[in-house]
Design a protein around this motif. Structure first.
Motif, PDB file in Angstrom:
ATOM      1  N   VAL A 248       0.829  -1.213   0.000  1.00 50.85           N
ATOM      2  CA  VAL A 248       0.000   0.000   0.000  1.00 50.85           C
ATOM      3  C   VAL A 248       0.860   1.258   0.000  1.00 50.85           C
ATOM      4  CG1 VAL A 248      -1.912  -1.180   1.147  1.00 50.85           C
ATOM      5  CG2 VAL A 248      -0.270   0.083   2.525  1.00 50.85           C
ATOM      6  N   GLY A 249       2.050   1.202   0.624  1.00 49.97           N
ATOM      7  CA  GLY A 249       2.928   2.365   0.618  1.00 49.97           C
ATOM      8  C   GLY A 249       3.339   2.756  -0.785  1.00 49.97           C
ATOM      9  N   ILE A 250       3.661   1.763  -1.607  1.00 53.32           N
ATOM     10  CA  ILE A 250       4.012   2.033  -3.004  1.00 53.32           C
ATOM     11  C   ILE A 250       2.796   2.552  -3.758  1.00 53.32           C
ATOM     12  CG2 ILE A 250       4.719   0.964  -5.181  1.00 53.32           C
ATOM     13  CD1 ILE A 250       6.459  -0.956  -3.558  1.00 53.32           C
ATOM     14  N   ASP A 251       1.670   1.885  -3.582  1.00 54.36           N
ATOM     15  CA  ASP A 251       0.462   2.261  -4.330  1.00 54.36           C
ATOM     16  C   ASP A 251      -0.019   3.660  -3.983  1.00 54.36           C
ATOM     17  OD1 ASP A 251       0.389  -0.030  -5.747  1.00 54.36           O
ATOM     18  OD2 ASP A 251      -1.577  -0.691  -5.068  1.00 54.36           O
ATOM     19  N   TYR A 252      -0.081   3.981  -2.680  1.00 56.50           N
ATOM     20  CA  TYR A 252      -0.609   5.281  -2.286  1.00 56.50           C
ATOM     21  C   TYR A 252       0.279   6.412  -2.802  1.00 56.50           C
ATOM     22  CZ  TYR A 252      -3.715   2.727   0.884  1.00 56.50           C
ATOM     23  OH  TYR A 252      -4.668   1.887   1.404  1.00 56.50           O
ATOM     24  N   ALA A 253       1.593   6.235  -2.712  1.00 56.80           N
ATOM     25  CA  ALA A 253       2.490   7.260  -3.238  1.00 56.80           C
ATOM     26  C   ALA A 253       2.353   7.366  -4.757  1.00 56.80           C
ATOM     27  CB  ALA A 253       3.927   6.931  -2.856  1.00 56.80           C
ATOM     28  N   LEU A 254       2.157   6.221  -5.412  1.00 57.02           N
ATOM     29  CA  LEU A 254       1.989   6.229  -6.866  1.00 57.02           C
ATOM     30  C   LEU A 254       0.787   7.073  -7.276  1.00 57.02           C
ATOM     31  CD1 LEU A 254       2.364   5.229  -9.793  1.00 57.02           C
ATOM     32  CD2 LEU A 254       1.117   3.152  -9.140  1.00 57.02           C
ATOM     33  N   PHE A 255      -0.316   6.941  -6.554  1.00 53.27           N
ATOM     34  CA  PHE A 255      -1.516   7.708  -6.899  1.00 53.27           C
ATOM     35  C   PHE A 255      -1.257   9.208  -6.800  1.00 53.27           C
ATOM     36  CE2 PHE A 255      -3.829   3.742  -5.446  1.00 53.27           C
ATOM     37  CZ  PHE A 255      -4.185   3.369  -6.730  1.00 53.27           C
ATOM     38  N   ILE A 256      -0.546   9.622  -5.751  1.00 50.27           N
ATOM     39  CA  ILE A 256      -0.300  11.052  -5.559  1.00 50.27           C
ATOM     40  C   ILE A 256       0.705  11.572  -6.589  1.00 50.27           C
ATOM     41  CG2 ILE A 256       0.597  12.778  -3.946  1.00 50.27           C
ATOM     42  CD1 ILE A 256      -0.484  11.049  -1.657  1.00 50.27           C
TER      43      ILE A 256
END
Length: 919
Positions: A248-256
Motif C-alpha cells: 500500500v505504501g508504493i500504491d498510495y504514493a503512486l496515486f499522488i
C-alpha cells in the motif's frame, strides 16, 4: 478534507527539508526505542474460549508432563533391518540420556521400555522405533537453541547407528515454524520499480513511491518490535505488516505522484500541482487506507489474541503508509521541483513545430451507446479500446465476467481449514521425512495423538477408572490405539492418549474429536469422569472451528462497512451495491484458486507446494479483511474519477469512458505492483504465509482487472444516470466524504471572489436552508463594518446569522466569510465567527464573546433588549467589538432600529423585510 490536504500539501512542499528530516528523526527515535526495550517475538499462541485450550491450561497446572510439547526421534532400519539390535538399542539409550540434559526437557522415553505403560514404541514390523521427548511449554515458544540442540543429538544418533539404520527428528516441536524473510521477497520490490518506471517515465518519479514505502515499512516494523516488549507478538505479525505496508505504501504514493504529474502537464507550477494532487488523490488515499485499517482491526471478531495482534499491526502499517504518503510525498515532490514535469508528446511537439497541423480540425470522437465519449486529445489508446470493448455490449460483458468468476470460485466448495503440521513442510526437511516415515510404520494418527483428560479426585480406584475410560474410547470408530491411560503423581488428574486412524488434519480426525466429546455425558454418568479433549491436534481442530464460525459475522461486518462507506463517498445506492457484490466475487475467486492449488494440486509443483491438504485456518478471514481494503482502493480511484467527470459534465455514460481512461493506467500499475509484492511471498514462502500471499495476489488481479476495470464500466454503462441516484433523506443523514476534491475545485475556482480584499462577508444568490430556501440574498460587508438584518419571523434572521457563522449549511448560492468558502470551510469559519442569541444567553454572553476578539460577531434578537440599562450595556460591548476591528452582524425581528447600538461613525449595511423575506 480535500481543503485540509491541499494546505498540508503546500506546507510540506514549502518546508520539504523539515518534513523529510522529521520522518528520518522519528525513524531513528523509534529504532532506538526498539533497541532499548529489547522486544522479542515469542510466537506463543493461545486460543481462549476453546475446550482444548482450557484443558491444556488445566493440565499445565496438574499434569505438566502431559501439557507440554513433544519431539519425536525416529530410528528406521533399511532393507528389513530390525531396530532391536543391541548396537541400535545402546545408541538410542545414549541419545535419550543426552536429551534429558537439555534445558526444558521433562522426559525422554525409550521405545524399548516394556514395563512403563505406553512407553513401548516399536513398529509391528520391527523396523522402526519412536523416541518421544517431552518438553515444557508450547512448541512455538520454545527457543531455537533447544531445537538446535535436539537436532544435534539426533544427528549424533544417526552417526552412531550401524550401517543400514538412520535417525531423524520431527514431531510437534518442529511442526510449526514461523516464517522469515528470504531474498525472493526482494523480487517483488524490483518488479514494482520496473512498473513504476514504465508508468511514470522517470527514475526520480519511480523512486519516490519506493522510498515512501520503505520508510513507512521501516517505521511500522520498528513499532511492532516496540509493541513486542509489552505483548505477545508472533513472527508472522511483522511479516504480514511488511507485506501490506510495502504494497500500500508504493500504491498510495503512486496515486499522488501520478496525479501531480497530470497537474504539471496542464502547466501548473510545482507547488500548486503538489497541493492539488495531495488534495484529490490524497483524499482517496485516506479513505482507502481507512477501509483497510478498519477491516484489519475487524480481525478481532474471531476472538483469537494472536490474530487480533496481527490485524492491529497490519492496520498500523497501513496507517503509517497513509501518513507518510500525504506528508513525505509532497515534500519529495518539492525536492524534485520541475524535474517531474512531463515532456510534451511527439504529437504535441510536431503540432508546435507545424502550425498547419496544429490548426487541423480534431479527429472525430468515438461513439458509445448514444453518448459522445469526448476523450482527452492525447488519451491512452489501449485503455480507450479496453473501455470501449467492455461497454459496447454491457450485458454480454456482465454475463461473461460473472460466469468466469463463478467458475474460478467453484473449487472453493472443497475448501478445508486446519493448522498446518509437519506434513506440509518441505519434502527434504527432517520433520517432513520423520512425519512420512511415522505414517508408513505407525499409521498417520501417530503424528497427532489426542489427549483425553479429566479430574479423578472422587475415584476410589483411579487406575481401574483410567482403564475403563480407555476401553470406552477404544470402542469408538476411528481409534487406532489407546497406548496410555494413567493418573498423575498426585492422583487428581488422569490422561488417556488416543491414536486416531487418520492424520492430524484429516476431516475424520475432527469427527473423532467430536465423537469423544459427545461421549462425555455417558462417561460422566457411568464413571464419574468429566472428560475434555486436548493436545496439539485438538487445538488445531478447535482453532479451525472457531475461525470458521467467525467468518460469517466478519463477512457481515465487512460487507456492511463497505456499503456504508461507499455510500458516503459516492452519494449513490447502486455504486456501493455493485462494489460490494464485486468484492464478494473477487474473494470467492481467490478462495477457489487457493483451493485448486493447495488441495487439488493445480500448479502445485510450479509454486513449490510440498503436499496437498487443508488451508491454514486463518487464511480466509485475513484474506477477506485485506482484500476488502484493497478492492475499495481500486473502486475509489476508478469510480471517483468517473464521478468527478460526471459532476462536471452531467453525462453519466460519457463519464464512464473519460473517468476510466483518466485513471486506468495508474490503477493498472498499482494492481501489478500489488500482485508482484504479494506473489513474491509464494514460491519460497513459509506454509503459513504462502496461501495468504497467493490468495491476495489472485484476489488483487481478479478485482482490479476483471471486476473494477471490466465489470464495473459495463454495469455503470447499463445504469447510466441511475448509478448516481440517492434518496434525499439518506443524503441528509450520511456525512459527506469528498474524495473527488469537489469542494476544493469549487474553492479554487472562487479564490478571487470577492474582488475587494476588505470584504469580510460576501454572499451571492445565497439561499438559506432553514428558511425553506425561499430567501435569496446578495451582500458584501467590509471589515469593521456592520450588517443589520431585519425579518418578520425569528427563524429567518436566525437562519441568516447561523449560516454566516458556519453553524448551518446554505441551501445554495455562494457565501464567503473572512476568505473561507462555506460550507466547505465551516470549521475554520466557526473558529473566527462568534454567535450570541440574546433571547437565550443574555447580555453577559455578549461580553464573553467580545473578549475573544472574533473576526465576525453575530448578535441575534437585539430587538428583545428594551431595558435602557441593558441596551446601554449592549451598546458598550458593541463599541468595544468595533474598536477591536470585529465586523458585527445584528439580527432584528420586526422594524425596531438598531442604530443606537452602534458607534455613530460605523458604516452599516441593512437587509430590510420585503414581502416577508430577506432581500
Amino acid at each position: 478534507m480535500s481543503s485540509a490536504l491541499y494546505r498540508l500539501g503546500r506546507t510540506a512542499f514549502a518546508r520539504r527539508r523539515a518534513v523529510i528530516g522529521a520522518w528520518l528523526g522519528l525513524l531513528v527515535l523509534v529504532g532506538a526505542l526498539a533497541g532499548l526495550l529489547g522486544g522479542k517475538l515469542d510466537n506463543s499462541v493461545t486460543i481462549p474460549g476453546t475446550e482444548s485450550q482450557a484443558a491444556l491450561d488445566h493440565l499445565a497446572a496438574t499434569f505438566p508432563e502431559a501439557a507440554g510439547t513433544t519431539a519425536q526421534v525416529l530410528v528406521v532400519g533399511q532393507d528389513g533391518n530390525h531396530v532391536d539390535e543391541p548396537e541400535v538399542v545402546a545408541a538410542v539409550d545414549d541419545a535419550i540420556e543426552a536429551s534429558t540434559q537439555v534445558d526444558g526437557v521433562t522426559s525422554a522415553v525409550s521405545p524399548f521400555d516394556t514395563e512403563t505403560p505406553g512407553a513401548s514404541a516399536v513398529s509391528d514390523d520391527g523396523e522402526a522405533a519412536l523416541v518421544t521427548i517431552s518438553l515444557e511449554g508450547e512448541g512455538v515458544s520454545i527457543g531455537a537453541d533447544v531445537k538446535d540442540r535436539l537436532r544435534d543429538i539426533a544427528d549424533d544418533l544417526d552417526a552412531a547407528l550401524p550401517d543400514g539404520y538412520d535417525a531423524t527428528i520431527g514431531g510437534q516441536l518442529y511442526s510449526q515454524e514461523f516464517p522469515g524473510l528470504t531474498v525472493t521477497e526482494a523480487l517483488g520490490v524490483v518488479v514494482a520499480f520496473i512498473v513504476l518506471l514504465l508508468t511514470l517515465g522517470s527514475f526520480a518519479a519511480a523512486g519516490m513511491p519506493l522510498l515512501n514505502a520503505l520508510l513507512g515499512v521501516g517505521f511500522s516494523t520498528l513499532l511492532v518490535l516496540v509493541a513486542a516488549a509489552f505483548t505477545s507478538v508472533t513472527s508472522t505479525t511483522p511479516l504480514l505488516s511488511l507485506m501490506l505496508g510495502l504494497a500500500v505504501g508504493i500504491d498510495y504514493a503512486l496515486f499522488i505522484v501520478s496525479r501531480h504529474r497530470e497537474m504539471l502537464a496542464t502547466g501548473l507550477p510545482p507547488a500548486e500541482a503538489a497541493a492539488r494532487a495531495n488534495a484529490t488523490a490524497g483524499s482517496a488515499v485516506i479513505f482507502a487506507g481507512l477501509t483497510v485499517m478498519i477491516a484489519l482491526v475487524g480481525l478481532g471478531v474471531a476472538g483469537i489474541p494472536f490474530l487480533t495482534v496481527m490485524g492491529v499491526a497490519g492496520a498500523v502499517a497501513v496507517g503509517v503508509a497513509v501518513l507518510v504518503s500525504i506528508t513525505l510525498v509532497p515534500a519529495m515532490l518539492g525536492v524534485a521541483g520541475e524535474k517531474l514535469r512531463p515532456r510534451p508528446s511527439r504529437r504535441a511537439r510536431r503540432s508546435a513545430a507545424d502550425p498547419d497541423a496544429a490548426a487541423a480540425p480534431p479527429a472525430p470522437t468515438a461513439q458509445a451507446t448514444g453518448d459522445d465519449w469526448d476523450l482527452p486529445a492525447h488519451h491512452n489508446r489501449f485503455f480507450a479500446g479496453w473501455v470501449r470493448l467492455a461497454t459496447a455490449r454491457p450485458w454480454v460483458t456482465v454475463v461473461v465476467t460473472v460466469g468466469a468468476l463463478l467458475a474460478l470460485a467453484f473449487p472453493a466448495l472443497d475448501l478445508r481449514l486446519a493448522l498446518p503440521d509437519a506434513g506440509v513442510s518441505p519434502t527434504d526437511s527432517s520433520q517432513r521425512i520423520t512425519y512420512d516415515r511415522i505414517t508408513e510404520h505407525f499409521g498417520p494418527g501417530a503424528n497427532g495423538p489426542l489427549v483425553v483428560t479429566g479430574s479423578i479426585v472422587t475415584s476410589e480406584d483411579p487406575l481401574q477408572l483410567m482403564e475403563d475410560v480407555a476401553d470406552e474410547l477404544r470402542a469408538l470408530p476411528g481409534v487406532e490405539d489407546v497406548p496410555l491411560s494413567t493418573p498423575n503423581a498426585s492422583i487428581d488428574t488422569g490422561i488417556v492418549q488416543v491414536v486416531p486412524t487418520t492424520g492430524p488434519t484429516d476431516p475424520e480426525t475432527a469427527e473423532l474429536v467430536q465423537a469423544i466429546r459427545d461421549l462425555r455425558p455417558q462417561i460422566l454418568e457411568e464413571h464419574g469422569f468429566d472428560l475434555s479433549v486436548t493436545g496439539f491436534t485438538a487445538v488445531g481442530i478447535d482453532v479451525s472451528a472457531k475461525l470458521g464460525a467467525a467468518l460469517l459475522p466478519f463477512a457481515v461486518f465487512v460487507v456492511g462497512l463497505s456499503l456504508v462507506l461507499l455510500t458516503m463517498v459516492f452519494r449513490s445506492v447502486a455504486v456501493p451495491l455493485k462494489a460490494t457484490l464485486g468484492y464478494l466475487l473477487s474473494v470467492a475467486a481467490a478462495f477457489g484458486v487457493v483451493t485448486s492449488v493447495f488441495e487439488h494440486g493445480v500448479a502445485a509443483d510450479l509454486l513449490h507446494v510440498s503436499r496437498q491438504g487443508p488451508i491454514i485456518s486463518f487464511m480466509p478471514i485475513v484474506l477477506m479483511g485485506v482484500l476488502f481494503g484493497l478492492a475499495m482502493d481500486y473502486e475509489v480511484f476508478l469510480v471517483s474519477r468517473m464521478r468527478e467527470d460526471y459532476v462536471h459534465s452531467g453525462k453519466a455514460r460519457q463519464s464512464v469512458a473519460t473517468g476510466f481512461v483518466g485513471s486506468a493506467k495508474v490503477v493498472t500499475a498499482a494492481a501489478v505492483i500489488m500482485v508482484a509484492v504479494f506473489f513474491a511471498f509464494v514460491p519460497e514462502g513459509d506454509i503459513n504465509i504462502k496461501p495468504i500471499a497467493l490468495g491476495l495476489a489472485v484476489g488483487v488481479a481478479v478485482d482490479a482487472f476483471i471486476v473494477r476495470m471490466t465489470l464495473v464500466p459495463a454495469v455503470m454503462q447499463i445504469l447510466g444516470d441511475r448509478a448516481w441516484w440517492m434518496p434525499r433523506s439518506l443524503d441528509r443523514v450520511l456525512p459527506s466524504f469528498d474524495v473527488e476534491g469537489e469542494a476544493l475545485h469549487r474553492e479554487l475556482s472562487m479564490a478571487r471572489w470577492p474582488e475587494d480584499p476588505d470584504v469580510v462577508v460576501a454572499a451571492r444568490d445565497l439561499r438559506l436552508a432553514a428558511a425553506d430556501g425561499t430567501d435569496v440574498i446578495n451582500l458584501a460587508v467590509r471589515r469593521g463594518d456592520a450588517l443589520v438584518a431585519h425579518a418578520d419571523e425569528p427563524a429567518r434572521v436566525a437562519a441568516l446569522l447561523l449560516t454566516i457563522a458556519g453553524r448551518l449549511a446554505p441551501a445554495g448560492g455562494d457565501l464567503k466569510v473572512d476568505g473561507y468558502l462555506l460550507p466547505v470551510r465551516a470549521a475554520a469559519v466557526r473558529r473566527r465567527v462568534g454567535y450570541v442569541d440574546l433571547r437565550t444567553e443574555g447580555v453577559d454572553a455578549l461580553d464573553a464573546a467580545v473578549a475573544e476578539r472574533p473576526v465576525v460577531l453575530a448578535v441575534d434578537r437585539t430587538d428583545l433588549v428594551t431595558d435602557p440599562h441593558e441596551r446601554a450595556h449592549v451598546a458598550a460591548a458593541v463599541a468595544r467589538a468595533v474598536e477591536s476591528g470585529t465586523t458585527l452582524l445584528l439580527g432584528v425581528v420586526g422594524t425596531t432600529p438598531a442604530d443606537d447600538l452602534l458607534p455613530a461613525d460605523t458604516p452599516v449595511t441593512t437587509l430590510a423585510p420585503q414581502t416577508g423575506v430577506l432581500a
